[in-house]
Write a protein that holds these residues in place. Structure first.
Motif, short mmCIF file in Angstrom:
data_model
loop_
_atom_site.label_atom_id
_atom_site.label_comp_id
_atom_site.label_asym_id
_atom_site.label_seq_id
_atom_site.Cartn_x
_atom_site.Cartn_y
_atom_site.Cartn_z
N ASP A 216 -21.75 2.56 -14.72
CA ASP A 216 -21.48 2.18 -16.11
C ASP A 216 -22.07 0.82 -16.47
N ASN B 259 -20.27 6.37 -21.32
CA ASN B 259 -19.21 7.38 -21.30
C ASN B 259 -19.83 8.73 -20.95
N ASP C 108 -21.89 0.07 -22.45
CA ASP C 108 -20.78 1.00 -22.34
C ASP C 108 -21.37 2.38 -22.08
N ASP D 168 -23.88 -6.53 -23.25
CA ASP D 168 -22.81 -5.57 -23.12
C ASP D 168 -23.40 -4.18 -22.94
#
Length: 154
Positions: A67, A113, A111, A109
């Motif tokens: 991730d 999923n 992210d 950053d």
């Protein structure tokens, strides 16, 4: 096993002009068929990119590790290996038909999923060209099986 998928890439580059402090936003979105496979717990997406006005294609391979790491490898009309690692900076050389540039990627950053029918990646990063800050950028990638995407698009 390779699976046919639909890849959606959305991006935004917020560029600041030095002369007057104005900002320019350059949103882009590309939807393209691609091939997907999972190997050694890493997700791979392979697709071709056509560049308007130039013959040939750019072959792209996207590699998602865990991730916190996204790699984009380009070959053909342009050649590059861009690495986005959460809270890290990376340098690469980007070969274009017009010459080579040095690209700095400062990933702030990320992210990732992963579900059965969707892989979604969001990345925020700063972009330097030849050691000069150019833009604050965001990339969103959605990877879904072609059959599921066909149902969503209808």
């Amino acid at each position: 096993m390779t699976q046919e998928v639909l890849l959606t890439i959305s991006g935004l580059h917020q560029m600041e002009f030095m002369e007057n402090g104005d900002e320019e936003n350059e949103p882009i979105e590309v939807i393209t068929p691609a091939s997907y496979y999972l190997k050694n717990d890493r997700h791979y997406v392979i697709y071709d990119e056509v560049v308007e006005g130039l013959p040939g294609v750019i072959k792209n391979k996207v590699k998602i590790t865990g991730d916190d790491t996204l790699e984009i490898m380009k070959s053909g009309l342009t050649n590059a290996h861009m690495v986005f690692e959460k809270n890290k900076s990376n340098l690469t050389y980007y070969d274009t038909p017009y010459g080579q540039i040095q690209v700095g990627i400062h990933t702030r950053d990320m992210d990732v999923n992963v579900t059965e029918d969707l892989i979604q990646v969001e990345v925020e990063y700063g972009l330097d060209i030849n050691h000069e800050a150019m833009a604050d950028c965001r990339i969103s990638m959605n990877i879904r099986p072609k059959q599921a995407a066909d149902r969503v698009l209808k």
